[in-house]
Design a protein around this motif. Structure first.
Motif, PDB file in Angstrom:
ATOM      1  N   ARG A  79       0.784  -1.230   0.000  1.00 25.89           N
ATOM      2  CA  ARG A  79       0.000   0.000   0.000  1.00 25.89           C
ATOM      3  C   ARG A  79       0.818   1.284   0.000  1.00 25.89           C
ATOM      4  N   GLY A  80       2.147   1.150   0.125  1.00 20.31           N
ATOM      5  CA  GLY A  80       2.989   2.344   0.178  1.00 20.31           C
ATOM      6  C   GLY A  80       2.977   3.111  -1.139  1.00 20.31           C
ATOM      7  N   MET A  81       2.870   4.421  -1.030  1.00 16.62           N
ATOM      8  CA  MET A  81       2.907   5.261  -2.230  1.00 16.62           C
ATOM      9  C   MET A  81       4.351   5.321  -2.727  1.00 16.62           C
ATOM     10  N   SER A  82       4.526   5.283  -4.020  1.00 10.64           N
ATOM     11  CA  SER A  82       5.858   5.336  -4.608  1.00 10.64           C
ATOM     12  C   SER A  82       6.599   6.583  -4.156  1.00 10.64           C
ATOM     13  N   ASN A  83       7.843   6.389  -3.808  1.00 12.94           N
ATOM     14  CA  ASN A  83       8.746   7.451  -3.366  1.00 12.94           C
ATOM     15  C   ASN A  83       8.308   8.135  -2.072  1.00 12.94           C
ATOM     16  N   GLN A  84       7.402   7.524  -1.313  1.00 15.06           N
ATOM     17  CA  GLN A  84       6.964   8.052  -0.022  1.00 15.06           C
ATOM     18  C   GLN A  84       7.465   7.113   1.080  1.00 15.06           C
ATOM     19  N   ARG A  85       8.169   7.675   2.012  1.00 18.23           N
ATOM     20  CA  ARG A  85       8.775   6.911   3.097  1.00 18.23           C
ATOM     21  C   ARG A  85       7.715   6.441   4.096  1.00 18.23           C
ATOM     22  N   SER A  86       7.820   5.191   4.497  1.00 20.48           N
ATOM     23  CA  SER A  86       6.973   4.604   5.520  1.00 20.48           C
ATOM     24  C   SER A  86       7.906   4.107   6.621  1.00 20.48           C
ATOM     25  N   SER A  87       7.639   4.471   7.863  1.00 18.93           N
ATOM     26  CA  SER A  87       8.561   4.067   8.926  1.00 18.93           C
ATOM     27  C   SER A  87       7.798   3.534  10.134  1.00 18.93           C
ATOM     28  N   TRP A  88       8.503   2.766  10.957  1.00 14.30           N
ATOM     29  CA  TRP A  88       7.934   2.219  12.173  1.00 14.30           C
ATOM     30  C   TRP A  88       9.051   1.874  13.147  1.00 14.30           C
ATOM     31  N   VAL A  89       8.657   1.725  14.401  1.00 18.34           N
ATOM     32  CA  VAL A  89       9.547   1.261  15.464  1.00 18.34           C
ATOM     33  C   VAL A  89       8.945  -0.018  16.013  1.00 18.34           C
ATOM     34  N   ASN A  90       9.740  -1.059  16.088  1.00 17.05           N
ATOM     35  CA  ASN A  90       9.256  -2.320  16.622  1.00 17.05           C
ATOM     36  C   ASN A  90       9.037  -2.156  18.125  1.00 17.05           C
ATOM     37  N   PRO A  91       7.807  -2.419  18.609  1.00 18.06           N
ATOM     38  CA  PRO A  91       7.515  -2.190  20.030  1.00 18.06           C
ATOM     39  C   PRO A  91       8.257  -3.146  20.966  1.00 18.06           C
ATOM     40  N   ASP A  92       8.687  -4.292  20.474  1.00 16.97           N
ATOM     41  CA  ASP A  92       9.391  -5.260  21.315  1.00 16.97           C
ATOM     42  C   ASP A  92      10.902  -5.065  21.305  1.00 16.97           C
ATOM     43  N   SER A  93      11.474  -4.881  20.116  1.00 12.85           N
ATOM     44  CA  SER A  93      12.941  -4.788  20.002  1.00 12.85           C
ATOM     45  C   SER A  93      13.457  -3.357  20.045  1.00 12.85           C
ATOM     46  N   GLY A  94      12.605  -2.393  19.694  1.00  9.34           N
ATOM     47  CA  GLY A  94      13.056  -1.003  19.612  1.00  9.34           C
ATOM     48  C   GLY A  94      13.764  -0.687  18.304  1.00  9.34           C
ATOM     49  N   ASN A  95      13.929  -1.681  17.442  1.00 13.87           N
ATOM     50  CA  ASN A  95      14.561  -1.441  16.138  1.00 13.87           C
ATOM     51  C   ASN A  95      13.675  -0.529  15.309  1.00 13.87           C
ATOM     52  N   GLN A  96      14.312   0.339  14.526  1.00 11.27           N
ATOM     53  CA  GLN A  96      13.578   1.303  13.698  1.00 11.27           C
ATOM     54  C   GLN A  96      13.806   0.972  12.226  1.00 11.27           C
ATOM     55  N   TYR A  97      12.750   1.109  11.450  1.00 14.32           N
ATOM     56  CA  TYR A  97      12.830   0.828  10.014  1.00 14.32           C
ATOM     57  C   TYR A  97      12.141   1.933   9.232  1.00 14.32           C
ATOM     58  N   ALA A  98      12.650   2.204   8.053  1.00  9.97           N
ATOM     59  CA  ALA A  98      12.014   3.126   7.114  1.00  9.97           C
ATOM     60  C   ALA A  98      12.147   2.515   5.728  1.00  9.97           C
ATOM     61  N   VAL A  99      11.045   2.447   5.004  1.00 13.69           N
ATOM     62  CA  VAL A  99      11.016   1.842   3.672  1.00 13.69           C
ATOM     63  C   VAL A  99      10.463   2.858   2.687  1.00 13.69           C
ATOM     64  N   THR A 100      11.168   3.012   1.574  1.00 12.01           N
ATOM     65  CA  THR A 100      10.701   3.903   0.506  1.00 12.01           C
ATOM     66  C   THR A 100      10.523   3.067  -0.755  1.00 12.01           C
ATOM     67  N   PRO A 101       9.275   2.637  -1.039  1.00 16.29           N
ATOM     68  CA  PRO A 101       9.043   1.816  -2.230  1.00 16.29           C
ATOM     69  C   PRO A 101       9.055   2.654  -3.515  1.00 16.29           C
ATOM     70  N   GLN A 102       9.473   2.025  -4.579  1.00 19.12           N
ATOM     71  CA  GLN A 102       9.477   2.630  -5.909  1.00 19.12           C
ATOM     72  C   GLN A 102       8.232   2.153  -6.660  1.00 19.12           C
ATOM     73  N   PRO A 103       7.959   2.720  -7.831  1.00 17.59           N
ATOM     74  CA  PRO A 103       6.777   2.277  -8.590  1.00 17.59           C
ATOM     75  C   PRO A 103       6.841   0.786  -8.943  1.00 17.59           C
ATOM     76  N   ALA A 104       5.685   0.161  -8.973  1.00 16.53           N
ATOM     77  CA  ALA A 104       5.597  -1.254  -9.350  1.00 16.53           C
ATOM     78  C   ALA A 104       5.870  -1.401 -10.846  1.00 16.53           C
ATOM     79  N   TYR A 105       6.376  -2.558 -11.215  1.00 21.45           N
ATOM     80  CA  TYR A 105       6.629  -2.869 -12.622  1.00 21.45           C
ATOM     81  C   TYR A 105       6.433  -4.364 -12.833  1.00 21.45           C
TER      82      TYR A 105
END
Length: 145
Positions: A79-105
């Protein structure tokens, strides 16, 4: 190339029998990355770069990402919009992630719908950045390559 494929498969099978999830993920990622690097670049440098990138991504996914993180990553691909960053913090580990998807092909070799994404992670205070590609399988689920 054929010998490299056989070696990579054997290494993956041996390591998976006695390794942690992170080690298995790194080995599988490195093997896949090496094969892709060799196929694209047709030289040792490309193979080594592919192995390094694949190993890092495999380690992140195999060891550090738990079920919650994989669900978030799948959500970013789905569901991520192309070139739009999506981020989260894992509530158990505290690890942080950010994903920037590109257009589908549509992948020419497999006819699957695929998306490339930049993945940034902060794990144990260390920033890591890699790129991944995921493609939909026959059930509509995104699978990392």
């Amino acid at each position: 190339m054929k010998h490299l494929s056989i070696f990579a498969l054997l290494a993956l099978l041996l390591l998976s029998s006695c390794a942690t999830r992170g080690q298995t993920g790194a080995a599988g990622g490195a093997a896949a990355g090496a094969l892709i690097g060799q196929a694209i670049g047709h030289n040792t440098g490309a193979t080594l770069i592919g192995a390094a990138v694949g190993g890092m991504l495999g380690y992140i996914v195999g060891n550090e990402m738990d079920k919650y993180d994989r669900e978030q990553l799948n959500h970013a691909y789905e569901r991520g919009m192309s070139n739009q960053r999506s981020s989260w913090v894992n509530p158990d580990s505290g690890n942080q992630y950010a994903v920037t998807p590109q257009p589908a092909y549509q992948d020419a070799s497999s006819s699957q719908v695929c998306r490339r994404a930049e993945i940034e992670a902060i794990i144990d205070g260390k920033r890591q950045k890699t790129y991944s590609t995921a493609c939909r399988d026959q059930y509509g689920t995104w699978q990392l390559r």
